[in-house]
Design an enzyme around this catalytic site. Structure first.
Site, short mmCIF file in Angstrom:
data_model
loop_
_atom_site.label_atom_id
_atom_site.label_comp_id
_atom_site.label_asym_id
_atom_site.label_seq_id
_atom_site.Cartn_x
_atom_site.Cartn_y
_atom_site.Cartn_z
N PRO A 79 -7.03 46.24 -4.07
CA PRO A 79 -5.91 45.34 -3.77
C PRO A 79 -6.25 44.56 -2.50
CG PRO A 79 -5.27 47.70 -3.57
CD PRO A 79 -6.76 47.63 -3.62
N THR A 80 -5.83 43.31 -2.45
CA THR A 80 -6.08 42.53 -1.23
C THR A 80 -4.94 41.54 -1.03
OG1 THR A 80 -7.75 41.24 -0.03
CG2 THR A 80 -7.47 40.72 -2.38
N ASP A 110 -2.57 40.41 -4.01
CA ASP A 110 -1.12 40.60 -3.91
C ASP A 110 -0.54 39.20 -3.65
OD1 ASP A 110 1.47 41.17 -3.30
OD2 ASP A 110 1.03 42.76 -1.85
N ARG A 153 1.38 50.67 -0.20
CA ARG A 153 0.81 49.33 -0.31
C ARG A 153 -0.24 49.30 -1.43
NH1 ARG A 153 1.81 51.05 4.57
NH2 ARG A 153 0.17 52.50 4.05
N ARG A 158 -3.21 47.97 -7.99
CA ARG A 158 -4.06 48.98 -8.63
C ARG A 158 -3.66 49.15 -10.10
NH1 ARG A 158 -2.62 51.57 -3.71
NH2 ARG A 158 -4.23 51.19 -2.13
N ASP A 188 -10.17 47.42 3.57
CA ASP A 188 -10.47 47.58 5.00
C ASP A 188 -11.22 48.86 5.34
OD1 ASP A 188 -8.27 49.08 4.22
OD2 ASP A 188 -7.21 48.85 6.12
N GLU A 273 -0.95 58.89 -4.40
CA GLU A 273 -2.15 59.41 -5.08
C GLU A 273 -1.75 60.47 -6.10
OE1 GLU A 273 -1.73 59.00 -1.87
OE2 GLU A 273 -3.39 57.78 -1.08
N HIS A 300 -11.49 55.88 6.62
CA HIS A 300 -10.26 55.11 6.47
C HIS A 300 -10.06 54.26 7.72
CE1 HIS A 300 -5.81 54.56 6.27
NE2 HIS A 300 -6.08 54.45 4.99
N THR A 301 -10.98 53.33 7.91
CA THR A 301 -10.89 52.46 9.09
C THR A 301 -9.78 51.44 8.90
OG1 THR A 301 -12.70 51.23 8.06
CG2 THR A 301 -13.27 52.66 9.90
N ARG A 302 -9.24 50.97 10.02
CA ARG A 302 -8.18 49.95 9.95
C ARG A 302 -8.52 48.86 10.95
NH1 ARG A 302 -2.47 52.43 10.19
NH2 ARG A 302 -1.97 50.63 8.92
N1 UDP Z 1 -2.35 45.52 0.51
C1 UDP Z 1 -1.76 44.65 -0.37
N2 UDP Z 1 -0.54 44.09 -0.05
C2 UDP Z 1 0.12 44.37 1.12
C3 UDP Z 1 -0.49 45.27 2.02
C4 UDP Z 1 -1.70 45.84 1.69
O1 UDP Z 1 -2.33 44.37 -1.42
O2 UDP Z 1 1.21 43.83 1.34
C5 UDP Z 1 -3.66 46.11 0.18
C6 UDP Z 1 -4.67 46.06 1.33
O3 UDP Z 1 -5.43 44.86 1.26
C7 UDP Z 1 -5.51 47.29 1.08
C8 UDP Z 1 -4.53 48.26 0.43
O4 UDP Z 1 -3.47 47.47 -0.09
O5 UDP Z 1 -6.58 47.03 0.20
C9 UDP Z 1 -3.97 49.28 1.43
O6 UDP Z 1 -3.32 48.59 2.49
P1 UDP Z 1 -3.55 48.94 4.01
O7 UDP Z 1 -5.01 48.97 4.29
O8 UDP Z 1 -2.71 48.03 4.82
O9 UDP Z 1 -2.95 50.41 4.04
P2 UDP Z 1 -3.25 51.60 5.04
O10 UDP Z 1 -4.67 51.56 5.46
O11 UDP Z 1 -2.33 51.35 6.19
O12 UDP Z 1 -2.91 52.80 4.25
MN MN Z 2 -6.24 50.43 5.13
#
Ligand code: UDP
Ligand code: MN
Length: 327
Positions: A79-80, A110, A153, A158, A188, A273, A300-302
Site C-alpha cells: 500500500p502507498t 491509497d 493503515r 492490501r 517504509d 494481521e 519496521h523503520t519509519r
Molecule cells: N498507508 C496508506 N494510506 C494511509 C497511510 C498509510 O496506504 O493513509 C500505507 C503506507 O504507505 C504503508 C502502510 O500503509 O505502506 C503502513 O502505513 P505506515 O507505514 O504509516 O504504518 P506504520 O508503520 O505506522 O504501522
Molecule cells: Mn510504516
C-alpha cells in the site's frame, strides 16, 4: 661492414622517432567523427528500442503467461499514499526489489485515481509490476493529529492486491498460478534481499523476526523443536497472531484456496494481521524461517516527516522551490 650496421641502426632509430612524434601529434587532433557519431547514434537508438520492448514484455501481468523459471514468484503487495517522502520510499524499495529474481510488485495507491507520479515511477522501475488503486473511506482514514495506532493503515489496499491476485488466477490452470508466495511489504520498511529467499519456499505461512517494532528491539515467533510455540512480543501476546505485517508470507495456493480471507479494516489496534491469518493457519502450522527465527532480516523503520518551514516562508514571498520539479 661496421659503417653499414651503424647506418642501419641510425636509420631505424630515426624512423621510430618520427613515427612516435607523428603518433603523439595525432593524439590531440580533432578527427572527422560525423560518421562515427551517426553509427553510434543508430546503435543507441536500436538498443533503446530493444530495451523498451523488453520492458513492455516484463510489465505484462505475470499470471497471464507461464512462469519463466521453476522459481516460485514472490508477489509483493504494497500500500502507498501521496506524501512528500513517497517517491524516496518507493525508490529505496524498488531498488531492493531489483536484486530479487522472479518478483512481481503489486503497488496499490491509497487514492481515488492512479497518480502520474506513481505510474511514471513504475514504468521506469525495471520491475515486473501491477499498478492498482483504491481510496481508504474517509471514516477509516487517520486524520491530521490522530495518533498513528488509532486506525489500521493500508487494509483496503492490501485487500485490493488480494482481489487482483485471485481474479488474475481465474482460468489460468495451465500456468500454475498457485506456484507463488504473497508478502505484504509496507513502503517504509527496510528489507534484506536475503528475506525474499527465505520466504520463497513457503508452503502455507512462513514467519520470521521483525526488528525495531512494537516498542522492542525485535519481535519474533519463539521456536522449539522446529515449531513455533509462542511469540516474543511486548504487548498482548495472547492475540491469535501477535505478528507484524512484515513478519510473515503466505503461499499463493493458500490465498487462492481461501477466497474470503482478507484484512478487516475495522479490526482493533494490533489485530489486523490476526484478522487475515486466523482463517488460514494455526500457530503449530507456521513455518519458521531465518535460522529458526533467530535472524532479523526486516526492520519496521519509519521515515521522519520532513519539515517545510523554510519552503513555506519562501513560498509566501513567491520564491518557493519550482513546483514543476518532482521530488
Ligand atoms: N498507508 C496508506 N494510506 C494511509 C497511510 C498509510 O496506504 O493513509 C500505507 C503506507 O504507505 C504503508 C502502510 O500503509 O505502506 C503502513 O502505513 P505506515 O507505514 O504509516 O504504518 P506504520 O508503520 O505506522 O504501522
Ligand atoms: Mn510504516
Amino acid at each position: 661492414m661496421r659503417l653499414k650496421l651503424k647506418t642501419v641502426f641510425v636509420l631505424y632509430f630515426m624512423v621510430s622517432l618520427f613515427g612516435l612524434i607523428y603518433a603523439l601529434m595525432q593524439l590531440g587532433q580533432r578527427c572527422d567523427c560525423t560518421e562515427h557519431d551517426m553509427s553510434r547514434d543508430r546503435i543507441i537508438s536500436r538498443l533503446r528500442g530493444e530495451l523498451h520492448s523488453l520492458r513492455e514484455q516484463m510489465n505484462k501481468p505475470e499470471l497471464t503467461k507461464p512462469p519463466k523459471a521453476s522459481l516460485p514468484t514472490i508477489y509483493i503487495i504494497t500500500p502507498t499514499y501521496a506524501r512528500l517522502v513517497q517517491k524516496a520510499e518507493l525508490t529505496r524499495l524498488s531498488q531492493t526489489f531489483l536484486h530479487v529474481p522472479q518478483l512481481h510488485w503489486i503497488l496499490v495507491e491509497d487514492s481515488p485515481e492512479k497518480t502520474a507520479l506513481v505510474g511514471e515511477f513504475l514504468k521506469h522501475s525495471g520491475l515486473t509490476y501491477t499498478h492498482l488503486n483504491v481510496a481508504t473511506p474517509r471514516e477509516r482514514k487517520l486524520q491530521e493529529g490522530d495518533p498513528s495506532w488509532l486506525k489500521p493503515r493500508g487494509a483496503e489496499q492490501r485487500n485490493e492486491g488480494l482481489r487482483w491476485l485471485r481474479e488474475s488466477s481465474r482460468g489460468q490452470q495451465g500456468a500454475r498460478p498457485d506456484h507463488g508466495v504473497v508478502y505484504f511489504a509496507d513502503d517504509d520498511n527496510t528489507y534484506s534481499v536475503q528475506l525474499f529467499e527465505e520466504m520463497r519456499g513457503t508452503q502455507m505461512v512462513s514467519v520470521w523476526p521483525v526488528g525495531l517494532v512494537g516498542g522492542m528491539r525485535f519481535e519474533r515467533p519463539v521456536v522449539e523443536g522446529g515449531r513455533v510455540v509462542r511469540f516474543h512480543t511486548g504487548w498482548r501476546p495472547s492475540r491469535p497472531f501477535p505478528l507484524d505485517m512484515a513478519g510473515f508470507a503466505v503461499s499463493l495456493r493458500l490465498v487462492l484456496a481461501n477466497p474470503e480471507s482478507r484484512f478487516d479494516g475495522d479490526a482493533p489496534m494490533g489485530f489486523l494481521e490476526s484478522s487475515f491469518l486466523q482463517g488460514l493457519v494455526t500457530m503449530e502450522e507456521l513455518e519458521p524461517k531465518a535460522d529458526m527465527c533467530t535472524k532479523v532480516l526486516v526492520w519496521h523503520t519509519r521515515t521522519e516527516k520532513p519539515k517545510m518551514k523554510r519552503e513555506e516562508a519562501l513560498q509566501k514571498q513567491g520564491l518557493g522551490s519550482d513546483p514543476a520539479v518532482e521530488v
